[in-house]
Enzyme design. Structure first.
Site, PDB file in Angstrom:
ATOM      1  N   GLU A 121       0.735  -1.330  -0.085  1.00 33.71           N
ATOM      2  CA  GLU A 121      -0.037  -0.064   0.191  1.00 33.71           C
ATOM      3  C   GLU A 121       0.870   1.347  -0.042  1.00 33.71           C
ATOM      4  O   GLU A 121       1.600   1.535   0.665  1.00 33.71           O
ATOM      5  CB  GLU A 121      -0.863  -0.053   1.255  1.00 33.71           C
TER       6      GLU A 121
ATOM      7  N   HIS B 158      -2.187  -6.301  15.986  1.00 32.32           N
ATOM      8  CA  HIS B 158      -1.459  -6.303  14.807  1.00 32.32           C
ATOM      9  C   HIS B 158      -2.175  -5.587  13.764  1.00 32.32           C
ATOM     10  O   HIS B 158      -1.777  -5.527  12.526  1.00 32.32           O
ATOM     11  CB  HIS B 158      -1.113  -7.651  14.587  1.00 32.32           C
TER      12      HIS B 158
END
Lengths: 476, 144
Positions: A206, A399
């Site tokens: 990304e 996470h």
């Protein structure tokens, strides 16, 4: 789940006292809302983990915990080898050392705008993603051995990166104690053409904009300013890790009785740390960690090539690389005594606080960067390790967002093409080989990562530094 | 109810992060075949896959549940290393030994639009049993 099953220790800490065969308490870090929204399976799985031999202090669940395999995803548990402690293949998971790496580009969002489509196309062309993709590197026996032993260091020697990358990777890019001899020929066969590939599912590359800074001092040291452009890579150890997980899970299931281990759930399969099987798994799993580190290093190299083709002279450097499916030998203080413990983090990020001896000088005062992946439409976060997380969770934090909806429900609710168009209208470019894959990863199929990160911050697991917004997402 | 009346079929079942695969059929062998079709359906529409290539598969295990995990993992391995997708299966099971042929083709990203690759079969949601009506159920959750 029903919050009345817990003793609330403080605003973000919920405890289940040991009962039945539990050896230690189970602790979940969440607020009432996140806890209510968690599946009851998290309770079952966490209390099961608390029954395992040699577990120390407590079985912990992070604010993003959800139903996993044996361990909940977002589970943390430490085991003492001197107290009959175990290592669990299910406690690490199939995607050994899956993790997130974030790169600085030195660009800002204004400079990117005119070249967004070109960069999206170039990254999609350069970084292999999705089912059936193959890397451009073919590993022979010698290079496989080198990769399994050397991790990102091996990748550097092969020309994929530079020396200064290493200090910005956990374990300085190379997991010690890897024993390739315990990595089967099948695991190698699955990997030989997969180096430098993203994979599929929730894995992505990304391009992101730094949207908000929460801690300007730490952000400054991390090199993050509002409107900076960074690139985050989320992937793991590919077929090699999956095969190691598959094989050792079965071996541990079938040999539990031999080690007099009673398994409340077969998926919790484990072996004593000091047993031959336990040592073999540790050796293979560490080789799997090196595979993931090498894989993210090669993808970094490919990313640098793609960026330089669109922006000549731009060379992204590392912010940091974290892994969130591991079992690592670490020093922790228990009742005032330093102990060497094997800490399982299944869908949980190591979050060493300021002053930790394993951190490079640049992060000594801030604690390590903790990189939290979001979904392709929402955002990701950069946090830093907090001193108190040592006492709270063996220096561990959440996470990611965690799914709120199953894949099958997501595909019934959304069309991939429509999602791509909707995200494009918000200025987010999606590139993926599979529109169904995009639908399964719809942003609304994930929990609100912001709520998860807020609780991690309030609970003292890690401190918020910056929020990142997606600009381009390459989905596997 | 006569179990022969139950047409072999498959379905998916829910897991928060991943997906469950289930085969339902009059015989254990057919249930295993259907579970494998359910696995293909996690990746792509099985109707889009042709059966031009045959792969032989053998595995053995001490109980039916371990055998199901082995069977699915064997298919995951063959798909990964040969770059294949499977359309249909023929399974024989005798004394804990499974021998099978899987029919499929090389993955074509344009044609199959594969959504996700399977990392492995898990022991979660794992069960293999015969219902009171005679139908066999074989199921587990796969990690994707």
């Amino acid at each position: 789940m029903d919050t009345s099953q817990f003793i609330q220790r403080d605003k973000t800490c919920w405890e289940i006292k040991p009962n039945g065969t539990m050896r230690v308490p189970a602790i979940i870090y969440a607020d009432a809302q996140l806890l209510q929204d968690m599946d009851q399976k998290v309770y079952e799985q966490l209390t099961n983990v608390a029954t395992l031999p040699g577990i120390v202090e407590a079985a912990y669940a992070m604010p993003d915990a959800h139903w996993g395999y044996g361990f909940p995803i977002g589970g943390v548990a430490a085991f003492d080898p001197e107290q009959g402690g175990v290592v669990s293949a299910g406690g690490v998971g199939f995607d050994i050392s899956c993790g997130v790496r974030t790169l600085h580009t030195g660009l800002n969002i204004a400079g990117l705008q005119a070249h967004k489509q070109a960069l999206a196309d170039e990254l999609f062309r350069t970084v292999p993603a999705g089912v059936g993709s193959r890397g451009r590197i073919h590993l022979n026996h010698k290079s496989m051995q080198g990769m399994l032993t050397g991790g990102a260091r091996w990748a550097l020697e092969e020309g994929f990166g530079e020396d200064q990358d290493l200090e910005r990777i956990e374990d300085h890019g190379c997991m010690a104690g890897a024993e390739p001899k315990y990595v089967s020929s099948r695991a190698r066969e699955r990997q030989k053409d997969e180096m430098g590939t993203l994979g599929s599912g929730n894995h992505y590359l990304e391009v992101q904009r730094v949207a908000e800074i929460f801690d300007h001092c730490v952000a400054g040291i991390f090199g993050l300013r509002v409107n900076d452009v960074v690139i985050s890579i989320h992937c793991g150890s590919r077929g090699l890790g999956h095969q190691i997980g598959t094989e050792f899970l079965k071996n541990m299931v079938t040999s539990a009785a031999q080690y007099q281990i009673v398994l409340p759930d077969r998926e919790l399969a484990c072996a004593p740390l000091t047993s031959p099987l336990g040592k073999q798994y540790l050796g293979a799993m560490r080789a799997g960690i090196n595979c993931a580190l090498a894989n993210r290093q090669i993808i970094t190299h490919l990313t640098r090539q793609a960026v330089a083709r669109v922006f000549p002279g731009v060379h992204p450097g590392l912010l940091y690389d974290v892994s969130h499916n591991t079992c690592k030998l670490e020093q922790h203080t228990i009742d005032g005594q330093k102990k060497a413990l094997y800490v399982h983090r299944k869908g949980a990020t190591r979050a060493f606080g300021p002053g930790h001896p394993d951190l490079p000088p640049v992060f000594k005062e801030t604690g390590q960067p903790v990189l939290i992946g979001g979904s392709m439409g929402t955002g990701s976060y950069v946090l830093c390790g907090a001193k108190e997380s040592e006492q709270r969770s063996f220096s561990s934090a959440c996470h990611g967002a965690g799914r709120a909806m199953s894949r099958s429900k997501a595909t019934k609710q959304w069309q991939g093409r429509t999602l791509v168009d909707e995200l494009a209208a918000q200025g987010i470019i999606i590139r993926s080989p599979s529109m169904r894959g995009v639908a399964e990863e719809a942003p609304a199929a994930y929990k609100d990562v912001g709520a998860v990160v807020d609780i991690a911050d309030q609970a003292g697991l890690a401190r918020k530094v910056a929020r990142l917004e997606p600009v381009i997402c390459i989905k596997g | 109810m006569n179990s022969k009346a139950i047409a072999p079929h498959w379905e998916h079942f829910e897991h928060e992060a991943d997906i469950g695969i289930r085969g339902i059929a009059p015989t254990l062998e057919q249930a295993f075949e259907q579970t494998a079709v359910a696995m293909t359906a996690v990746i792509t529409n099985p109707d889009q896959v042709s059966a031009s290539k045959a792969v032989s598969i053998r595995c053995e295990a001490t109980d039916k549940e371990l055998l199901l995990v082995d069977w699915i993992n064997e298919l995951v391995y063959q798909m990964a290393v040969q770059g294949l997708l499977f359309k249909r299966y023929q399974v024989a099971i005798q004394n804990g030994n499974l021998s099978a042929t899987a029919f499929g083709e090389v993955v074509d990203r344009q044609k199959h639009q594969p959504a996700v690759e399977i990392k492995g079969a898990t022991f979660t949601g794992l069960s293999v049993y015969q219902q009171a009506d005679g139908a066999w159920i074989a199921q587990c959750i796969v990690d994707v």
